[in-house]
Motif scaffolding. Structure first.
Motif, PDB file in Angstrom:
ATOM      1  N   ILE A 142       0.837  -1.273  -0.087  1.00 29.18           N
ATOM      2  CA  ILE A 142       0.108   0.020  -0.143  1.00 29.18           C
ATOM      3  C   ILE A 142       1.023   1.217   0.272  1.00 29.18           C
ATOM      4  O   ILE A 142       1.763   1.394   0.963  1.00 29.18           O
ATOM      5  CB  ILE A 142      -0.894   0.000   1.162  1.00 29.18           C
ATOM      6  CG1 ILE A 142      -1.818  -1.274   1.099  1.00 29.18           C
ATOM      7  CG2 ILE A 142      -1.751   1.312   1.209  1.00 29.18           C
ATOM      8  CD1 ILE A 142      -2.840  -1.407   2.404  1.00 29.18           C
ATOM      9  N   ASP A 143       0.781   2.036  -0.969  1.00 24.37           N
ATOM     10  CA  ASP A 143       1.670   3.349  -1.314  1.00 24.37           C
ATOM     11  C   ASP A 143       0.752   4.413  -1.032  1.00 24.37           C
ATOM     12  O   ASP A 143      -0.056   4.764  -1.932  1.00 24.37           O
ATOM     13  CB  ASP A 143       2.219   3.012  -2.633  1.00 24.37           C
ATOM     14  CG  ASP A 143       3.310   4.334  -3.042  1.00 24.37           C
ATOM     15  OD1 ASP A 143       3.292   4.973  -2.159  1.00 24.37           O
ATOM     16  OD2 ASP A 143       3.426   4.276  -4.345  1.00 24.37           O
ATOM     17  N   ILE A 144       1.096   4.968  -0.125  1.00 24.66           N
ATOM     18  CA  ILE A 144       0.413   6.449   0.302  1.00 24.66           C
ATOM     19  C   ILE A 144       1.181   7.433  -0.332  1.00 24.66           C
ATOM     20  O   ILE A 144       2.129   8.104   0.493  1.00 24.66           O
ATOM     21  CB  ILE A 144       0.197   6.544   1.950  1.00 24.66           C
ATOM     22  CG1 ILE A 144      -0.548   5.195   2.359  1.00 24.66           C
ATOM     23  CG2 ILE A 144      -0.735   7.622   2.228  1.00 24.66           C
ATOM     24  CD1 ILE A 144      -0.597   5.086   3.704  1.00 24.66           C
ATOM     25  N   GLY A 145       0.681   7.926  -1.237  1.00 23.50           N
ATOM     26  CA  GLY A 145       1.329   9.245  -1.967  1.00 23.50           C
ATOM     27  C   GLY A 145       0.915  10.488  -1.795  1.00 23.50           C
ATOM     28  O   GLY A 145      -0.284  10.459  -1.206  1.00 23.50           O
ATOM     29  N   SER A 146       1.402  11.436  -2.125  1.00 25.20           N
ATOM     30  CA  SER A 146       0.954  13.062  -2.040  1.00 25.20           C
ATOM     31  C   SER A 146      -0.326  12.920  -2.749  1.00 25.20           C
ATOM     32  O   SER A 146      -1.165  13.894  -2.609  1.00 25.20           O
ATOM     33  CB  SER A 146       1.820  13.916  -2.415  1.00 25.20           C
ATOM     34  OG  SER A 146       3.046  13.770  -1.562  1.00 25.20           O
ATOM     35  N   ASN A 147      -0.680  12.301  -3.879  1.00 23.42           N
ATOM     36  CA  ASN A 147      -1.420  12.546  -4.833  1.00 23.42           C
ATOM     37  C   ASN A 147      -2.503  11.349  -4.909  1.00 23.42           C
ATOM     38  O   ASN A 147      -3.628  11.436  -4.956  1.00 23.42           O
ATOM     39  CB  ASN A 147      -0.953  12.786  -6.362  1.00 23.42           C
ATOM     40  CG  ASN A 147      -1.722  13.400  -7.403  1.00 23.42           C
ATOM     41  OD1 ASN A 147      -2.617  14.139  -6.862  1.00 23.42           O
ATOM     42  ND2 ASN A 147      -1.630  13.376  -8.680  1.00 23.42           N
ATOM     43  N   SER A 148      -1.909  10.134  -4.858  1.00 18.73           N
ATOM     44  CA  SER A 148      -2.754   9.104  -4.875  1.00 18.73           C
ATOM     45  C   SER A 148      -2.617   7.959  -3.577  1.00 18.73           C
ATOM     46  O   SER A 148      -1.140   7.893  -3.074  1.00 18.73           O
ATOM     47  CB  SER A 148      -2.354   8.226  -6.272  1.00 18.73           C
ATOM     48  OG  SER A 148      -1.418   7.768  -6.381  1.00 18.73           O
ATOM     49  N   VAL A 149      -3.429   7.142  -3.470  1.00 19.76           N
ATOM     50  CA  VAL A 149      -3.136   5.792  -2.450  1.00 19.76           C
ATOM     51  C   VAL A 149      -3.466   4.815  -3.180  1.00 19.76           C
ATOM     52  O   VAL A 149      -4.434   4.445  -3.853  1.00 19.76           O
ATOM     53  CB  VAL A 149      -4.085   5.926  -1.289  1.00 19.76           C
ATOM     54  CG1 VAL A 149      -3.879   4.753  -0.262  1.00 19.76           C
ATOM     55  CG2 VAL A 149      -3.820   7.434  -0.506  1.00 19.76           C
ATOM     56  N   ARG A 150      -2.478   3.742  -3.211  1.00 18.78           N
ATOM     57  CA  ARG A 150      -2.697   2.706  -4.080  1.00 18.78           C
ATOM     58  C   ARG A 150      -2.253   1.583  -3.416  1.00 18.78           C
ATOM     59  O   ARG A 150      -1.314   1.385  -2.625  1.00 18.78           O
ATOM     60  CB  ARG A 150      -1.920   2.850  -5.339  1.00 18.78           C
ATOM     61  CG  ARG A 150      -1.803   1.659  -6.416  1.00 18.78           C
ATOM     62  CD  ARG A 150      -0.723   1.912  -7.436  1.00 18.78           C
ATOM     63  NE  ARG A 150      -0.856   3.009  -8.401  1.00 18.78           N
ATOM     64  CZ  ARG A 150      -1.493   2.977  -9.364  1.00 18.78           C
ATOM     65  NH1 ARG A 150      -2.069   2.034  -9.902  1.00 18.78           N
ATOM     66  NH2 ARG A 150      -1.435   4.241 -10.136  1.00 18.78           N
ATOM     67  N   LEU A 151      -3.002   0.145  -3.805  1.00 18.03           N
ATOM     68  CA  LEU A 151      -2.757  -1.060  -3.478  1.00 18.03           C
ATOM     69  C   LEU A 151      -2.553  -1.971  -4.692  1.00 18.03           C
ATOM     70  O   LEU A 151      -3.017  -1.862  -5.631  1.00 18.03           O
ATOM     71  CB  LEU A 151      -3.846  -1.753  -2.750  1.00 18.03           C
ATOM     72  CG  LEU A 151      -4.000  -3.343  -2.708  1.00 18.03           C
ATOM     73  CD1 LEU A 151      -2.795  -3.567  -1.566  1.00 18.03           C
ATOM     74  CD2 LEU A 151      -5.247  -3.909  -2.283  1.00 18.03           C
ATOM     75  N   VAL A 152      -1.295  -2.405  -4.504  1.00 18.10           N
ATOM     76  CA  VAL A 152      -0.696  -3.485  -5.628  1.00 18.10           C
ATOM     77  C   VAL A 152      -0.609  -4.892  -4.822  1.00 18.10           C
ATOM     78  O   VAL A 152       0.276  -4.873  -3.814  1.00 18.10           O
ATOM     79  CB  VAL A 152       0.331  -2.935  -6.319  1.00 18.10           C
ATOM     80  CG1 VAL A 152       0.759  -4.098  -7.538  1.00 18.10           C
ATOM     81  CG2 VAL A 152       0.257  -1.775  -7.004  1.00 18.10           C
ATOM     82  N   VAL A 153      -1.059  -5.906  -5.268  1.00 21.16           N
ATOM     83  CA  VAL A 153      -0.976  -7.282  -4.767  1.00 21.16           C
ATOM     84  C   VAL A 153      -0.149  -7.877  -5.759  1.00 21.16           C
ATOM     85  O   VAL A 153      -0.453  -8.192  -7.025  1.00 21.16           O
ATOM     86  CB  VAL A 153      -2.179  -8.000  -4.409  1.00 21.16           C
ATOM     87  CG1 VAL A 153      -1.965  -9.347  -3.860  1.00 21.16           C
ATOM     88  CG2 VAL A 153      -3.000  -7.288  -3.408  1.00 21.16           C
ATOM     89  N   TYR A 154       0.953  -8.603  -5.461  1.00 18.15           N
ATOM     90  CA  TYR A 154       1.865  -9.123  -6.538  1.00 18.15           C
ATOM     91  C   TYR A 154       2.001 -10.870  -5.923  1.00 18.15           C
ATOM     92  O   TYR A 154       1.830 -11.105  -4.877  1.00 18.15           O
ATOM     93  CB  TYR A 154       3.272  -8.844  -6.218  1.00 18.15           C
ATOM     94  CG  TYR A 154       3.543  -7.259  -6.529  1.00 18.15           C
ATOM     95  CD1 TYR A 154       3.922  -6.828  -7.633  1.00 18.15           C
ATOM     96  CD2 TYR A 154       3.477  -6.172  -5.482  1.00 18.15           C
ATOM     97  CE1 TYR A 154       4.098  -5.447  -7.989  1.00 18.15           C
ATOM     98  CE2 TYR A 154       3.472  -4.952  -5.710  1.00 18.15           C
ATOM     99  CZ  TYR A 154       4.049  -4.549  -6.863  1.00 18.15           C
ATOM    100  OH  TYR A 154       4.237  -3.250  -7.414  1.00 18.15           O
ATOM    101  N   GLN A 155       2.152 -11.485  -7.176  1.00 13.30           N
ATOM    102  CA  GLN A 155       2.575 -12.736  -6.992  1.00 13.30           C
ATOM    103  C   GLN A 155       3.138 -13.578  -8.007  1.00 13.30           C
ATOM    104  O   GLN A 155       3.112 -13.021  -9.271  1.00 13.30           O
ATOM    105  CB  GLN A 155       1.233 -13.864  -6.698  1.00 13.30           C
ATOM    106  CG  GLN A 155       1.332 -15.320  -6.234  1.00 13.30           C
ATOM    107  CD  GLN A 155       0.022 -15.869  -6.061  1.00 13.30           C
ATOM    108  OE1 GLN A 155      -0.946 -15.574  -6.457  1.00 13.30           O
ATOM    109  NE2 GLN A 155       0.059 -17.190  -5.059  1.00 13.30           N
ATOM    110  N   GLY A 156       4.072 -14.231  -7.831  1.00 13.63           N
ATOM    111  CA  GLY A 156       4.935 -14.857  -8.973  1.00 13.63           C
ATOM    112  C   GLY A 156       6.482 -14.991  -8.591  1.00 13.63           C
ATOM    113  O   GLY A 156       6.674 -14.785  -7.352  1.00 13.63           O
TER     114      GLY A 156
END
Length: 488
Positions: free
Chosen positions: A11-25
């Motif tokens: 979970i990346d809480i930036g100044s413009n956006s808040v984003r969730l990326v789930v990775y597998q591999g």
């Protein structure tokens, strides 16, 4: 044998956006299973009040609640990081406390840590990167020197895209002078002379999208797309006159990115000029991927991301996981005189040679072509993608002429090489039936006159009419004779 990898979420809480990326591999190039962002604008009010405003705070907290729940449902290990807005806001600690209610422990990255992660992200996708990474976020701009697969110098400036508009609203030329002075005072002037600026961040990627749209570029892949300094200057002039509707019509362009595009372009032009950058090169890998890459052991970091990615795709979509590596070794003697850089692209083509197997037989070549050209590969440029696609197109369809869509991406010589690979792969797959044994027991070689397949007596039955035709087609393309010889 089936391979099961754990899921990791950032979970990346930036100044413009808040984003969730789930990775597998595979840890070297894990695939994104899920990717969602909320344009919360946490840094929007910092210049005026020094604090995150109530509306942005509520929007971001709502996003965190959902993201924490999604990560739990996916059984993913979560790492939560925050950058400039939370770092600089007077009420940033209140935001961190709110996140804790959802079980999220927020790491507050310093400007140096943020810069390092961005640099590592670029190196994870472009291992031979030699230049300056520029990571433009909502609240800050990080500059990072990368060379020899290492992050060296790094610095953070308060020049995020949410702050630029207020700076540009000052008297004419003030913004240019202010940015130039910041870079000069930090002793970064000329530090990127003759080197690329690797552009990280949604605003600069949006600029690459715009140029692709305006020039009708045939490959809609942002990663690796280059912008010359004069192109950035031209885009800066054009954006001022383009209707907002035209900007929003660009594929993948959000309204928020369109609104900030002029400011982001103005900053890019100044930064490239002051650094002396030869070009801007877009990178879709940045902070999040850099955090994952930094956690790897040295041996895993050293793996080629293209080969790892192609091997994983072949394992998931093909029939016999080991076949691609064996096939590459089997056909390699035919191409010993090719440039060294071709060998890894040919290897990737062999690893992907079976990805069209599950498609309708009439469309296997199209499936292979699409996966090769538009796959989520890194460590590869546009011309190499074209070679990969041509090799798959030829191997799965027996095609001996260049695909018309690829002429704008690669030279005739590059595409001719890929066609040769494709027919060699086609022969190997038909002869071996995709199995390991026949490739282990036989050898393919080439002289000035012949393309020779050496067989043991027990394997002679494998050399039937369909194999003979493919052998003949390959030999004809190579201007040689097809020959069968005996081993033992």
């Amino acid at each position: 044998m089936a391979v099961s990898y754990p899921r990791t979420a950032i979970i990346d809480i930036g100044s413009n956006s808040v984003r969730l990326v789930v990775y597998q591999g595979h840890p070297r190039v894990p695939a994104a299973l899920f990717n969602e962002k909320v344009m919360a604008g946490l840094g929007r009010s910092l210049s005026a009040t020094g604090a995150i405003d109530a509306e942005s705070m509520a929007l971001a907290i709502g996003a965190l609640a959902r993201f924490a729940a999604v990560a739990r449902e996916m059984k993913a290990e979560v790492r939560t990081v925050a950058t400039a807005a939370v770092r600089d806001a007077s009420n940033g600690r209140d935001f961190i406390a709110a996140a804790a209610h959802f079980g999220l422990s927020v790491e507050l990255l310093s400007g140096e840590q943020e810069a390092t992660a961005a640099g590592m992200g670029v190196l994870s996708a472009i291992p031979d990167a030699d230049g300056i990474v520029g990571d433009l976020g909502g609240g800050s701009l990080e500059l990072v020197r990368v060379v020899a697969n290492t992050v060296t110098d790094r610095i953070s400036f308060p020049l995020g895209v949410l702050r630029i508009a207020a700076l540009r609203a000052q008297r004419s030329g003030a913004f240019d002078r202010q940015v130039s002075r910041m870079i000069r005072d930090a002793r970064w002037t000329g530090r990127g002379r003759g080197l690329p600026l690797y552009m990280v961040g949604g605003s600069w990627r949006a600029l690459a999208r715009l140029d692709m749209s305006l020039t009708h570029y045939p490959l809609p892949i942002i990663h690796g797309y280059a912008l010359a300094p004069q192109t950035v200057a031209r885009l800066g002039r054009s954006i001022a006159h383009l209707p907002r509707q035209r900007l929003r019509a660009v594929p993948g362009m959000s309204s928020a990115r369109a609104a900030a595009l002029g400011d982001a372009t103005a900053l890019l032009g100044i930064v490239m000029r002051e650094l002396g950058s030869s070009a801007g090169v877009a990178s879709t890998f940045g902070l999040r991927e850099g955090l994952l890459y930094a956690a790897l052991d040295p041996a895993t970091r050293a793996l080629d991301p293209l080969i790892v990615g192609a091997r994983e795709e072949g394992r998931l979509l093909g029939r016999f996981p080991e076949h691609g590596d064996l096939l590459d070794g089997w056909i390699a003697p035919l191409f010993a005189d090719e440039p060294a850089a071709y060998a890894r692209i040919r290897h990737a083509a062999c690893l992907l040679a079976d990805v069209g197997w599950h498609a309708n037989p009439e469309f296997r070549d199209e499936r292979g072509f699409e996966i090769a050209l538009h796959g989520n590969w890194v460590g590869i440029d546009a011309a190499e993608r074209a070679m990969l696609a041509q090799a798959l197109h030829s191997s799965l369809g027996g095609v001996t002429t260049p695909h018309p869509l690829l002429a704008a991406l690669a030279s005739p010589g590059q595409l001719d090489a890929a066609i040769r690979w494709g027919l060699a792969i086609r022969l190997g797959q038909r002869f071996s039936a995709g199995l390991a044994g026949p490739l282990h027991r036989t050898a393919l070689s080439m002289t000035a006159k012949d393309v020779t397949l050496a067989l043991k007596a027990a394997d002679r039955q494998l050399y039937a009419e369909t194999v003979e035709r493919r052998h003949a087609a390959l030999a004809l393309l190579l201007k040689r004779r097809p020959v069968v010889s005996s081993i033992g």
